[in-house]
Design an enzyme around this catalytic site. Structure first.
Site, mmCIF file in Angstrom:
data_model
loop_
_atom_site.group_PDB
_atom_site.id
_atom_site.type_symbol
_atom_site.label_atom_id
_atom_site.label_comp_id
_atom_site.label_asym_id
_atom_site.label_seq_id
_atom_site.Cartn_x
_atom_site.Cartn_y
_atom_site.Cartn_z
ATOM 1 N N HIS A 1 0.841 -1.203 0.000
ATOM 2 C CA HIS A 1 0.000 0.000 0.000
ATOM 3 C C HIS A 1 0.867 1.240 0.000
ATOM 4 O O HIS A 1 1.758 1.388 0.823
ATOM 5 C CB HIS A 1 -0.918 0.007 1.228
ATOM 6 C CG HIS A 1 -2.110 -0.874 1.056
ATOM 7 N ND1 HIS A 1 -3.379 -0.500 1.389
ATOM 8 C CD2 HIS A 1 -2.216 -2.117 0.545
ATOM 9 C CE1 HIS A 1 -4.218 -1.462 1.092
ATOM 10 N NE2 HIS A 1 -3.540 -2.468 0.581
ATOM 11 N N TYR B 1 -8.802 5.888 7.532
ATOM 12 C CA TYR B 1 -8.885 6.311 8.936
ATOM 13 C C TYR B 1 -9.918 7.431 8.979
ATOM 14 O O TYR B 1 -9.690 8.500 8.407
ATOM 15 C CB TYR B 1 -7.537 6.837 9.426
ATOM 16 C CG TYR B 1 -6.476 5.768 9.638
ATOM 17 C CD1 TYR B 1 -5.756 5.231 8.578
ATOM 18 C CD2 TYR B 1 -6.179 5.306 10.924
ATOM 19 C CE1 TYR B 1 -4.783 4.266 8.778
ATOM 20 C CE2 TYR B 1 -5.202 4.333 11.131
ATOM 21 C CZ TYR B 1 -4.507 3.815 10.061
ATOM 22 O OH TYR B 1 -3.546 2.860 10.264
ATOM 23 N N PRO C 1 -3.377 1.097 18.979
ATOM 24 C CA PRO C 1 -3.176 0.535 17.636
ATOM 25 C C PRO C 1 -3.210 1.546 16.479
ATOM 26 O O PRO C 1 -2.698 1.234 15.404
ATOM 27 C CB PRO C 1 -4.304 -0.483 17.490
ATOM 28 C CG PRO C 1 -5.320 -0.090 18.504
ATOM 29 C CD PRO C 1 -4.585 0.559 19.625
ATOM 30 N N LYS D 1 1.788 0.358 14.935
ATOM 31 C CA LYS D 1 3.212 0.286 15.297
ATOM 32 C C LYS D 1 3.595 -0.943 16.131
ATOM 33 O O LYS D 1 4.768 -1.333 16.158
ATOM 34 C CB LYS D 1 3.610 1.541 16.083
ATOM 35 C CG LYS D 1 3.648 2.795 15.270
ATOM 36 C CD LYS D 1 4.805 2.799 14.285
ATOM 37 C CE LYS D 1 4.379 3.399 12.986
ATOM 38 N NZ LYS D 1 5.081 2.996 11.826
ATOM 39 N N TYR E 1 4.595 6.733 9.689
ATOM 40 C CA TYR E 1 3.751 5.576 9.377
ATOM 41 C C TYR E 1 4.565 4.473 8.704
ATOM 42 O O TYR E 1 4.441 3.295 9.045
ATOM 43 C CB TYR E 1 2.581 6.003 8.484
ATOM 44 C CG TYR E 1 1.441 4.997 8.473
ATOM 45 C CD1 TYR E 1 0.280 5.222 9.206
ATOM 46 C CD2 TYR E 1 1.539 3.820 7.726
ATOM 47 C CE1 TYR E 1 -0.760 4.299 9.200
ATOM 48 C CE2 TYR E 1 0.502 2.896 7.715
ATOM 49 C CZ TYR E 1 -0.644 3.147 8.458
ATOM 50 O OH TYR E 1 -1.665 2.220 8.446
HETATM 51 P P1 FAD Z 1 2.780 -11.116 21.861
HETATM 52 O O1 FAD Z 1 2.286 -11.242 20.478
HETATM 53 O O2 FAD Z 1 1.802 -10.714 22.929
HETATM 54 O O3 FAD Z 1 3.432 -12.513 22.256
HETATM 55 C C1 FAD Z 1 3.768 -12.848 23.580
HETATM 56 C C2 FAD Z 1 3.620 -14.344 23.745
HETATM 57 O O4 FAD Z 1 4.077 -14.716 25.051
HETATM 58 C C3 FAD Z 1 2.172 -14.798 23.675
HETATM 59 O O5 FAD Z 1 2.069 -15.836 22.728
HETATM 60 C C4 FAD Z 1 1.854 -15.251 25.076
HETATM 61 O O6 FAD Z 1 0.925 -16.319 25.097
HETATM 62 C C5 FAD Z 1 3.212 -15.681 25.585
HETATM 63 N N1 FAD Z 1 3.362 -15.659 27.042
HETATM 64 C C6 FAD Z 1 2.835 -14.761 27.914
HETATM 65 N N2 FAD Z 1 3.214 -15.064 29.169
HETATM 66 C C7 FAD Z 1 3.993 -16.156 29.087
HETATM 67 C C8 FAD Z 1 4.678 -16.935 30.048
HETATM 68 N N3 FAD Z 1 4.636 -16.614 31.350
HETATM 69 N N4 FAD Z 1 5.390 -18.003 29.635
HETATM 70 C C9 FAD Z 1 5.455 -18.316 28.305
HETATM 71 N N5 FAD Z 1 4.810 -17.618 27.357
HETATM 72 C C10 FAD Z 1 4.090 -16.549 27.740
HETATM 73 N N6 FAD Z 1 -0.975 -3.797 16.900
HETATM 74 C C11 FAD Z 1 -1.199 -3.116 15.800
HETATM 75 O O7 FAD Z 1 -0.267 -2.511 15.283
HETATM 76 N N7 FAD Z 1 -2.468 -3.112 15.229
HETATM 77 C C12 FAD Z 1 -3.514 -3.816 15.779
HETATM 78 O O8 FAD Z 1 -4.610 -3.796 15.256
HETATM 79 C C13 FAD Z 1 -3.299 -4.534 16.954
HETATM 80 N N8 FAD Z 1 -4.303 -5.226 17.538
HETATM 81 C C14 FAD Z 1 -4.033 -5.888 18.705
HETATM 82 C C15 FAD Z 1 -5.067 -6.585 19.350
HETATM 83 C C16 FAD Z 1 -4.828 -7.239 20.571
HETATM 84 C C17 FAD Z 1 -5.964 -7.985 21.270
HETATM 85 C C18 FAD Z 1 -3.536 -7.181 21.161
HETATM 86 C C19 FAD Z 1 -3.259 -7.867 22.497
HETATM 87 C C20 FAD Z 1 -2.515 -6.512 20.488
HETATM 88 C C21 FAD Z 1 -2.759 -5.849 19.284
HETATM 89 N N9 FAD Z 1 -1.743 -5.162 18.617
HETATM 90 C C22 FAD Z 1 -1.989 -4.492 17.486
HETATM 91 C C23 FAD Z 1 -0.377 -5.127 19.079
HETATM 92 C C24 FAD Z 1 0.484 -6.205 18.406
HETATM 93 O O9 FAD Z 1 -0.293 -7.304 18.075
HETATM 94 C C25 FAD Z 1 1.586 -6.527 19.397
HETATM 95 O O10 FAD Z 1 2.381 -5.355 19.513
HETATM 96 C C26 FAD Z 1 2.443 -7.732 19.019
HETATM 97 O O11 FAD Z 1 1.702 -8.901 19.178
HETATM 98 C C27 FAD Z 1 3.695 -7.783 19.896
HETATM 99 O O12 FAD Z 1 4.363 -9.002 19.716
HETATM 100 P P2 FAD Z 1 5.116 -9.699 20.920
HETATM 101 O O13 FAD Z 1 5.749 -10.908 20.340
HETATM 102 O O14 FAD Z 1 5.948 -8.710 21.626
HETATM 103 O O15 FAD Z 1 3.980 -10.085 21.977
HETATM 104 C C1 DHB Z 2 -4.734 -2.556 11.138
HETATM 105 C C2 DHB Z 2 -4.569 -2.262 12.460
HETATM 106 C C3 DHB Z 2 -4.167 -0.999 12.828
HETATM 107 O O1 DHB Z 2 -3.987 -0.706 14.106
HETATM 108 C C4 DHB Z 2 -3.953 -0.014 11.885
HETATM 109 O O2 DHB Z 2 -3.573 1.231 12.284
HETATM 110 C C5 DHB Z 2 -4.099 -0.316 10.561
HETATM 111 C C6 DHB Z 2 -4.489 -1.594 10.191
HETATM 112 C C7 DHB Z 2 -5.155 -3.910 10.753
HETATM 113 O O3 DHB Z 2 -5.410 -4.728 11.646
HETATM 114 O O4 DHB Z 2 -5.272 -4.175 9.557
#
Ligand code: FAD
Ligand code: DHB
Length: 394
Positions: free
Chosen positions: A72, A201, A292, A296, A384
Protein backbone atom coordinates in the site's frame (compact mmCIF):
# COMPACT_ATOMS: atom_id res chain seq x y z
CA UNK A 1 18.95 -28.93 30.05
CA UNK A 2 21.19 -26.32 28.50
CA UNK A 3 20.87 -23.82 25.66
CA UNK A 4 22.40 -20.48 24.71
CA UNK A 5 19.26 -18.28 24.72
CA UNK A 6 16.04 -19.07 26.59
CA UNK A 7 13.14 -17.26 24.89
CA UNK A 8 9.86 -16.77 26.75
CA UNK A 9 6.88 -16.32 24.40
CA UNK A 10 6.10 -17.49 20.86
CA UNK A 11 4.65 -14.22 19.56
CA UNK A 12 6.26 -12.44 16.62
CA UNK A 13 9.14 -11.17 18.84
CA UNK A 14 10.17 -14.53 20.35
CA UNK A 15 9.76 -16.50 17.12
CA UNK A 16 11.71 -14.05 14.93
CA UNK A 17 14.47 -13.84 17.55
CA UNK A 18 14.93 -17.63 17.62
CA UNK A 19 15.10 -17.65 13.81
CA UNK A 20 17.62 -14.78 13.57
CA UNK A 21 19.80 -16.41 16.26
CA UNK A 22 19.72 -19.75 14.42
CA UNK A 23 20.91 -18.00 11.23
CA UNK A 24 23.90 -16.79 13.27
CA UNK A 25 24.58 -20.26 14.68
CA UNK A 26 23.13 -19.56 18.14
CA UNK A 27 20.93 -22.16 19.77
CA UNK A 28 17.72 -21.26 21.60
CA UNK A 29 14.55 -22.69 23.05
CA UNK A 30 11.15 -20.93 22.81
CA UNK A 31 8.59 -21.71 25.53
CA UNK A 32 4.94 -20.66 25.14
CA UNK A 33 1.93 -21.05 27.44
CA UNK A 34 -0.65 -21.23 24.63
CA UNK A 35 -1.11 -23.97 22.02
CA UNK A 36 0.31 -23.67 18.50
CA UNK A 37 -3.25 -23.49 17.12
CA UNK A 38 -4.11 -20.59 19.44
CA UNK A 39 -0.97 -18.62 18.50
CA UNK A 40 -1.68 -19.14 14.80
CA UNK A 41 -5.33 -18.05 15.02
CA UNK A 42 -5.05 -14.95 17.24
CA UNK A 43 -6.32 -11.92 15.23
CA UNK A 44 -4.17 -8.86 15.79
CA UNK A 45 -2.23 -6.34 13.73
CA UNK A 46 -2.04 -6.20 9.96
CA UNK A 47 0.40 -3.57 8.67
CA UNK A 48 4.16 -4.13 8.15
CA UNK A 49 6.55 -1.22 7.69
CA UNK A 50 8.96 -1.51 4.74
CA UNK A 51 11.82 -2.11 7.23
CA UNK A 52 9.92 -5.05 8.80
CA UNK A 53 9.31 -6.56 5.36
CA UNK A 54 13.03 -6.21 4.61
CA UNK A 55 14.02 -7.94 7.87
CA UNK A 56 11.71 -10.88 7.06
CA UNK A 57 13.01 -11.02 3.48
CA UNK A 58 16.67 -10.93 4.57
CA UNK A 59 15.94 -13.77 6.99
CA UNK A 60 14.46 -15.91 4.18
CA UNK A 61 10.96 -15.71 5.71
CA UNK A 62 9.12 -13.74 3.03
CA UNK A 63 8.21 -16.32 0.41
CA UNK A 64 4.45 -16.20 1.20
CA UNK A 65 4.59 -12.55 2.30
CA UNK A 66 5.97 -11.58 -1.14
CA UNK A 67 3.20 -13.58 -2.83
CA UNK A 68 0.20 -12.68 -0.65
CA UNK A 69 1.16 -9.40 1.05
CA UNK A 70 -0.61 -6.32 -0.33
CA UNK A 71 1.65 -3.33 -0.88
CA UNK A 72 0.00 0.00 0.00
CA UNK A 73 1.38 3.36 -1.08
CA UNK A 74 -0.71 5.52 1.24
CA UNK A 75 -3.80 5.90 3.43
CA UNK A 76 -6.99 7.93 3.33
CA UNK A 77 -7.91 10.34 6.11
CA UNK A 78 -11.64 11.01 6.19
CA UNK A 79 -13.11 13.97 8.07
CA UNK A 80 -15.81 16.63 7.73
CA UNK A 81 -17.43 14.79 4.82
CA UNK A 82 -14.22 14.52 2.74
CA UNK A 83 -11.75 11.70 2.09
CA UNK A 84 -8.18 12.82 1.40
CA UNK A 85 -5.24 10.64 0.31
CA UNK A 86 -1.80 10.78 1.97
CA UNK A 87 0.63 9.43 -0.62
CA UNK A 88 3.52 7.68 1.18
CA UNK A 89 5.28 6.71 -2.05
CA UNK A 90 5.39 10.30 -3.26
CA UNK A 91 6.24 11.77 0.17
CA UNK A 92 8.83 9.22 1.36
CA UNK A 93 9.58 6.84 -1.52
CA UNK A 94 8.45 4.01 0.76
CA UNK A 95 5.35 1.87 1.26
CA UNK A 96 3.76 -0.48 3.82
CA UNK A 97 2.51 -4.03 3.32
CA UNK A 98 -0.77 -5.43 4.59
CA UNK A 99 -0.02 -8.96 5.81
CA UNK A 100 -1.70 -10.18 9.00
CA UNK A 101 0.29 -10.85 12.17
CA UNK A 102 -1.32 -14.31 12.27
CA UNK A 103 0.29 -15.06 8.89
CA UNK A 104 3.70 -13.77 10.09
CA UNK A 105 3.38 -16.07 13.12
CA UNK A 106 2.37 -19.07 10.97
CA UNK A 107 5.37 -18.49 8.66
CA UNK A 108 7.75 -18.14 11.62
CA UNK A 109 6.50 -21.28 13.38
CA UNK A 110 6.70 -23.27 10.12
CA UNK A 111 10.30 -22.06 9.55
CA UNK A 112 11.38 -22.94 13.12
CA UNK A 113 9.75 -26.37 12.97
CA UNK A 114 11.29 -27.09 9.53
CA UNK A 115 14.74 -26.14 10.85
CA UNK A 116 14.33 -28.45 13.85
CA UNK A 117 14.22 -25.47 16.26
CA UNK A 118 13.08 -26.11 19.84
CA UNK A 119 9.62 -24.65 20.55
CA UNK A 120 7.45 -25.94 23.39
CA UNK A 121 3.78 -24.96 23.39
CA UNK A 122 1.30 -25.46 26.22
CA UNK A 123 3.82 -24.94 29.02
CA UNK A 124 2.98 -23.38 32.42
CA UNK A 125 4.52 -21.80 35.54
CA UNK A 126 7.38 -20.05 33.73
CA UNK A 127 10.11 -18.67 36.01
CA UNK A 128 13.35 -16.83 35.27
CA UNK A 129 16.12 -16.83 37.86
CA UNK A 130 19.75 -15.75 38.41
CA UNK A 131 19.41 -13.22 35.59
CA UNK A 132 22.29 -11.07 36.87
CA UNK A 133 24.68 -14.06 36.63
CA UNK A 134 26.38 -15.41 33.46
CA UNK A 135 24.12 -18.48 33.65
CA UNK A 136 20.51 -17.34 34.01
CA UNK A 137 17.93 -20.07 34.50
CA UNK A 138 14.59 -20.67 32.79
CA UNK A 139 12.12 -23.01 34.56
CA UNK A 140 8.75 -24.20 33.33
CA UNK A 141 6.36 -27.14 33.41
CA UNK A 142 6.09 -28.83 30.02
CA UNK A 143 2.81 -29.88 28.40
CA UNK A 144 3.59 -33.40 29.76
CA UNK A 145 3.46 -32.03 33.34
CA UNK A 146 7.22 -32.46 33.91
CA UNK A 147 9.06 -29.52 35.52
CA UNK A 148 12.16 -28.49 33.52
CA UNK A 149 15.15 -26.29 34.25
CA UNK A 150 17.21 -24.81 31.42
CA UNK A 151 20.62 -23.24 32.03
CA UNK A 152 21.12 -20.39 29.52
CA UNK A 153 23.69 -17.72 28.63
CA UNK A 154 20.92 -15.13 28.21
CA UNK A 155 17.12 -14.95 28.49
CA UNK A 156 14.82 -12.98 26.18
CA UNK A 157 11.52 -11.87 27.70
CA UNK A 158 9.25 -11.83 24.63
CA UNK A 159 6.19 -12.73 26.70
CA UNK A 160 3.92 -9.77 25.92
CA UNK A 161 2.34 -7.22 28.24
CA UNK A 162 0.94 -9.81 30.69
CA UNK A 163 4.12 -11.92 30.82
CA UNK A 164 6.36 -12.60 33.81
CA UNK A 165 9.77 -11.38 32.60
CA UNK A 166 9.30 -7.62 33.13
CA UNK A 167 8.54 -8.31 36.82
CA UNK A 168 11.99 -9.96 37.19
CA UNK A 169 13.53 -6.47 36.99
CA UNK A 170 13.52 -5.00 40.53
CA UNK A 171 10.89 -2.26 40.80
CA UNK A 172 13.41 0.26 42.16
CA UNK A 173 15.53 -0.11 39.01
CA UNK A 174 12.57 0.25 36.67
CA UNK A 175 10.74 3.35 35.44
CA UNK A 176 7.28 2.94 33.96
CA UNK A 177 5.26 5.52 32.01
CA UNK A 178 1.64 4.57 31.44
CA UNK A 179 -1.62 6.11 30.32
CA UNK A 180 -4.97 4.64 29.33
CA UNK A 181 -7.49 6.05 26.85
CA UNK A 182 -11.23 6.60 27.45
CA UNK A 183 -12.15 4.33 24.51
CA UNK A 184 -11.46 0.89 23.01
CA UNK A 185 -11.56 -0.66 19.51
CA UNK A 186 -14.19 -3.13 18.40
CA UNK A 187 -12.63 -5.08 15.53
CA UNK A 188 -14.31 -7.39 13.02
CA UNK A 189 -13.09 -9.71 10.31
CA UNK A 190 -15.70 -9.75 7.53
CA UNK A 191 -16.08 -12.15 4.59
CA UNK A 192 -16.48 -9.40 2.01
CA UNK A 193 -14.04 -7.84 -0.49
CA UNK A 194 -12.61 -4.53 0.79
CA UNK A 195 -14.62 -1.49 -0.32
CA UNK A 196 -11.44 0.58 -0.68
CA UNK A 197 -8.01 0.45 -2.36
CA UNK A 198 -6.20 1.98 0.65
CA UNK A 199 -6.89 1.93 4.43
CA UNK A 200 -9.38 4.59 5.56
CA UNK A 201 -8.88 6.31 8.94
CA UNK A 202 -12.17 8.13 9.59
CA UNK A 203 -12.79 10.96 12.07
CA UNK A 204 -16.48 11.23 13.00
CA UNK A 205 -18.38 12.94 15.80
CA UNK A 206 -19.80 9.53 16.77
CA UNK A 207 -16.23 8.16 17.06
CA UNK A 208 -13.29 6.88 15.00
CA UNK A 209 -13.58 4.09 12.40
CA UNK A 210 -10.90 2.25 10.38
CA UNK A 211 -11.35 0.25 7.19
CA UNK A 212 -8.48 -2.22 6.70
CA UNK A 213 -8.25 -5.53 4.89
CA UNK A 214 -6.67 -8.94 4.97
CA UNK A 215 -6.96 -10.17 1.38
CA UNK A 216 -8.96 -9.46 -1.79
CA UNK A 217 -11.82 -11.43 -0.13
CA UNK A 218 -11.51 -10.37 3.51
CA UNK A 219 -12.07 -6.98 5.15
CA UNK A 220 -10.94 -5.92 8.63
CA UNK A 221 -12.85 -3.04 10.21
CA UNK A 222 -12.62 -1.25 13.54
CA UNK A 223 -14.95 1.08 15.50
CA UNK A 224 -14.23 3.28 18.50
CA UNK A 225 -16.42 2.07 21.41
CA UNK A 226 -16.52 2.89 25.16
CA UNK A 227 -13.62 1.27 27.08
CA UNK A 228 -15.81 -1.01 29.23
CA UNK A 229 -18.05 -2.11 26.34
CA UNK A 230 -19.40 -5.70 26.22
CA UNK A 231 -19.21 -7.39 22.81
CA UNK A 232 -22.74 -8.73 23.44
CA UNK A 233 -24.00 -5.14 23.06
CA UNK A 234 -22.86 -5.22 19.42
CA UNK A 235 -24.88 -7.62 17.27
CA UNK A 236 -23.65 -7.66 13.65
CA UNK A 237 -26.47 -5.37 12.40
CA UNK A 238 -25.50 -2.66 14.91
CA UNK A 239 -21.81 -2.90 13.89
CA UNK A 240 -22.62 -2.50 10.19
CA UNK A 241 -25.06 0.37 10.86
CA UNK A 242 -22.40 2.23 12.84
CA UNK A 243 -19.71 1.54 10.21
CA UNK A 244 -22.08 2.80 7.48
CA UNK A 245 -22.70 5.99 9.46
CA UNK A 246 -19.02 6.75 10.19
CA UNK A 247 -17.70 5.98 6.66
CA UNK A 248 -20.64 7.54 4.75
CA UNK A 249 -19.51 9.48 1.67
CA UNK A 250 -21.65 10.45 -1.35
CA UNK A 251 -20.94 8.16 -4.32
CA UNK A 252 -19.13 5.51 -2.25
CA UNK A 253 -20.55 2.28 -0.85
CA UNK A 254 -19.37 0.19 2.12
CA UNK A 255 -20.02 -3.44 1.17
CA UNK A 256 -21.33 -5.68 3.95
CA UNK A 257 -20.75 -9.40 4.49
CA UNK A 258 -20.74 -12.10 7.17
CA UNK A 259 -18.88 -11.21 10.38
CA UNK A 260 -16.37 -14.06 10.81
CA UNK A 261 -14.89 -12.83 14.07
CA UNK A 262 -15.26 -9.91 16.48
CA UNK A 263 -13.56 -8.65 19.62
CA UNK A 264 -12.80 -5.59 21.74
CA UNK A 265 -9.25 -4.34 22.39
CA UNK A 266 -8.45 -1.90 25.21
CA UNK A 267 -5.97 0.91 24.43
CA UNK A 268 -2.98 2.10 26.41
CA UNK A 269 0.42 3.72 26.07
CA UNK A 270 3.04 2.00 28.25
CA UNK A 271 6.84 2.16 28.30
CA UNK A 272 9.09 0.37 30.80
CA UNK A 273 12.80 1.21 31.06
CA UNK A 274 15.40 -0.26 31.02
CA UNK A 275 14.73 -3.13 28.60
CA UNK A 276 17.70 -5.05 29.97
CA UNK A 277 18.64 -6.29 33.43
CA UNK A 278 21.83 -8.33 33.59
CA UNK A 279 21.38 -11.20 31.13
CA UNK A 280 17.60 -10.68 30.84
CA UNK A 281 16.51 -8.71 27.74
CA UNK A 282 12.89 -7.60 27.19
CA UNK A 283 11.52 -7.20 23.66
CA UNK A 284 8.16 -6.21 22.13
CA UNK A 285 4.97 -5.85 24.17
CA UNK A 286 6.79 -7.14 27.29
CA UNK A 287 8.45 -3.71 27.46
CA UNK A 288 6.07 -1.33 25.67
CA UNK A 289 2.51 -0.98 24.37
CA UNK A 290 1.09 1.59 21.98
CA UNK A 291 -2.54 2.21 21.03
CA UNK A 292 -3.18 0.54 17.64
CA UNK A 293 -3.86 3.73 15.60
CA UNK A 294 -0.78 3.94 13.38
CA UNK A 295 -0.09 0.16 13.39
CA UNK A 296 3.21 0.29 15.30
CA UNK A 297 3.01 -2.55 17.91
CA UNK A 298 4.05 -5.46 15.70
CA UNK A 299 6.70 -3.39 13.91
CA UNK A 300 8.29 -2.33 17.21
CA UNK A 301 8.43 -5.96 18.34
CA UNK A 302 10.19 -7.02 15.12
CA UNK A 303 12.63 -4.07 15.33
CA UNK A 304 13.54 -4.86 18.97
CA UNK A 305 14.49 -8.47 18.23
CA UNK A 306 16.42 -7.54 15.09
CA UNK A 307 18.59 -5.36 17.34
CA UNK A 308 18.65 -8.03 20.08
CA UNK A 309 19.81 -10.78 17.71
CA UNK A 310 22.86 -8.67 16.81
CA UNK A 311 23.54 -7.78 20.47
CA UNK A 312 23.32 -11.41 21.64
CA UNK A 313 25.50 -12.59 18.75
CA UNK A 314 28.35 -10.24 19.68
CA UNK A 315 27.90 -11.03 23.38
CA UNK A 316 27.84 -14.80 23.04
CA UNK A 317 30.17 -15.33 20.05
CA UNK A 318 32.69 -12.49 20.28
CA UNK A 319 32.38 -11.79 24.03
CA UNK A 320 31.69 -8.13 23.29
CA UNK A 321 29.06 -6.42 25.50
CA UNK A 322 29.00 -3.18 23.48
CA UNK A 323 25.77 -3.84 21.56
CA UNK A 324 24.12 -5.50 24.57
CA UNK A 325 24.91 -2.40 26.64
CA UNK A 326 23.43 -0.15 23.93
CA UNK A 327 20.33 -2.36 23.38
CA UNK A 328 17.89 -0.67 25.76
CA UNK A 329 18.81 2.91 24.87
CA UNK A 330 18.76 2.28 21.12
CA UNK A 331 15.38 0.52 21.21
CA UNK A 332 13.78 3.08 23.52
CA UNK A 333 14.56 5.93 21.12
CA UNK A 334 12.50 4.21 18.44
CA UNK A 335 9.87 3.17 21.00
CA UNK A 336 9.34 6.76 22.19
CA UNK A 337 9.00 8.02 18.60
CA UNK A 338 6.34 5.37 17.92
CA UNK A 339 4.69 6.05 21.29
CA UNK A 340 4.35 9.72 20.40
CA UNK A 341 3.15 9.01 16.85
CA UNK A 342 0.54 6.48 18.03
CA UNK A 343 -0.72 8.86 20.74
CA UNK A 344 -0.86 11.71 18.20
CA UNK A 345 -2.77 9.68 15.59
CA UNK A 346 -5.10 8.37 18.33
CA UNK A 347 -5.91 11.78 19.83
CA UNK A 348 -6.29 13.38 16.38
CA UNK A 349 -8.87 10.80 15.28
CA UNK A 350 -10.88 9.64 18.34
CA UNK A 351 -13.55 11.63 20.10
CA UNK A 352 -13.08 11.87 23.87
CA UNK A 353 -16.35 11.28 25.75
CA UNK A 354 -17.42 14.51 27.45
CA UNK A 355 -14.87 16.68 25.64
CA UNK A 356 -16.25 20.01 24.47
CA UNK A 357 -16.48 21.07 20.85
CA UNK A 358 -12.98 22.65 21.03
CA UNK A 359 -11.44 19.16 20.74
CA UNK A 360 -13.24 18.46 17.45
CA UNK A 361 -12.23 21.84 16.00
CA UNK A 362 -8.56 21.28 16.90
CA UNK A 363 -8.67 17.78 15.39
CA UNK A 364 -10.26 19.03 12.17
CA UNK A 365 -7.68 21.80 11.88
CA UNK A 366 -4.87 19.26 12.33
CA UNK A 367 -6.45 16.89 9.77
CA UNK A 368 -6.77 19.72 7.24
CA UNK A 369 -3.11 20.64 7.95
CA UNK A 370 -1.69 17.10 7.43
CA UNK A 371 -3.66 16.78 4.18
CA UNK A 372 -2.72 20.19 2.74
CA UNK A 373 0.84 20.91 3.89
CA UNK A 374 3.53 18.78 2.24
CA UNK A 375 5.74 19.20 5.35
CA UNK A 376 2.99 17.99 7.71
CA UNK A 377 1.95 15.15 5.38
CA UNK A 378 5.59 14.04 5.11
CA UNK A 379 5.88 13.94 8.89
CA UNK A 380 2.84 11.64 9.14
CA UNK A 381 4.04 9.51 6.22
CA UNK A 382 7.61 9.00 7.46
CA UNK A 383 6.35 7.93 10.88
CA UNK A 384 3.75 5.58 9.38
CA UNK A 385 6.19 3.81 7.03
CA UNK A 386 8.78 3.67 9.87
CA UNK A 387 10.90 6.59 10.99
CA UNK A 388 14.65 6.41 10.43
CA UNK A 389 16.69 9.29 11.86
CA UNK A 390 18.95 11.04 9.36
CA UNK A 391 21.64 13.64 10.15
CA UNK A 392 20.38 17.19 9.61
CA UNK A 393 22.35 19.29 7.15
CA UNK A 394 24.55 22.07 8.58
P1 FAD B 1 2.78 -11.12 21.86
O1 FAD B 1 2.29 -11.24 20.48
O2 FAD B 1 1.80 -10.71 22.93
O3 FAD B 1 3.43 -12.51 22.26
C1 FAD B 1 3.77 -12.85 23.58
C2 FAD B 1 3.62 -14.34 23.75
O4 FAD B 1 4.08 -14.72 25.05
C3 FAD B 1 2.17 -14.80 23.68
O5 FAD B 1 2.07 -15.84 22.73
C4 FAD B 1 1.85 -15.25 25.08
O6 FAD B 1 0.92 -16.32 25.10
C5 FAD B 1 3.21 -15.68 25.59
N1 FAD B 1 3.36 -15.66 27.04
C6 FAD B 1 2.84 -14.76 27.91
N2 FAD B 1 3.21 -15.06 29.17
C7 FAD B 1 3.99 -16.16 29.09
C8 FAD B 1 4.68 -16.94 30.05
N3 FAD B 1 4.64 -16.61 31.35
N4 FAD B 1 5.39 -18.00 29.64
C9 FAD B 1 5.45 -18.32 28.31
N5 FAD B 1 4.81 -17.62 27.36
C10 FAD B 1 4.09 -16.55 27.74
N6 FAD B 1 -0.97 -3.80 16.90
C11 FAD B 1 -1.20 -3.12 15.80
O7 FAD B 1 -0.27 -2.51 15.28
N7 FAD B 1 -2.47 -3.11 15.23
C12 FAD B 1 -3.51 -3.82 15.78
O8 FAD B 1 -4.61 -3.80 15.26
C13 FAD B 1 -3.30 -4.53 16.95
N8 FAD B 1 -4.30 -5.23 17.54
C14 FAD B 1 -4.03 -5.89 18.70
C15 FAD B 1 -5.07 -6.59 19.35
C16 FAD B 1 -4.83 -7.24 20.57
C17 FAD B 1 -5.96 -7.99 21.27
C18 FAD B 1 -3.54 -7.18 21.16
C19 FAD B 1 -3.26 -7.87 22.50
C20 FAD B 1 -2.52 -6.51 20.49
C21 FAD B 1 -2.76 -5.85 19.28
N9 FAD B 1 -1.74 -5.16 18.62
C22 FAD B 1 -1.99 -4.49 17.49
C23 FAD B 1 -0.38 -5.13 19.08
C24 FAD B 1 0.48 -6.20 18.41
O9 FAD B 1 -0.29 -7.30 18.07
C25 FAD B 1 1.59 -6.53 19.40
O10 FAD B 1 2.38 -5.36 19.51
C26 FAD B 1 2.44 -7.73 19.02
O11 FAD B 1 1.70 -8.90 19.18
C27 FAD B 1 3.70 -7.78 19.90
O12 FAD B 1 4.36 -9.00 19.72
P2 FAD B 1 5.12 -9.70 20.92
O13 FAD B 1 5.75 -10.91 20.34
O14 FAD B 1 5.95 -8.71 21.63
O15 FAD B 1 3.98 -10.09 21.98
C1 DHB C 1 -4.73 -2.56 11.14
C2 DHB C 1 -4.57 -2.26 12.46
C3 DHB C 1 -4.17 -1.00 12.83
O1 DHB C 1 -3.99 -0.71 14.11
C4 DHB C 1 -3.95 -0.01 11.88
O2 DHB C 1 -3.57 1.23 12.28
C5 DHB C 1 -4.10 -0.32 10.56
C6 DHB C 1 -4.49 -1.59 10.19
C7 DHB C 1 -5.16 -3.91 10.75
O3 DHB C 1 -5.41 -4.73 11.65
O4 DHB C 1 -5.27 -4.17 9.56
Amino acid sequence: MRTQVGIVGAGPAGLLLSHLLALRGIESIVVETRSREYCEARQRAGVLESGSVQVLRDAGLAERLDREGLEHGGIYLQFAGERRHVDFRDLTGRTVTVYAQTEVVKDLIAARVAAGGAIEFGISDTEVDAVTSDKPILRYTGADGVRREVSCDAIAGCDGFHGICRAAIPADLQTVWESGYPYAWLGILAGVPPSTDELIYAHHQAGFALHSLRSPELSRLYLQVPPDEEIAAWPDERIWAELQRRFALPGWELKEGPVLEKGITPMRSFVSSPMRYGRLFLAGDAAHIVPPTGAKGLNLALADVTMLAGALTSLLRQGSAKLADAYSGTCLERVWRATHFSWWMTTMLHSTPGAGSLEAQLQLSQLRYVTSSRAAATSLAENYVGYRPVPMPG
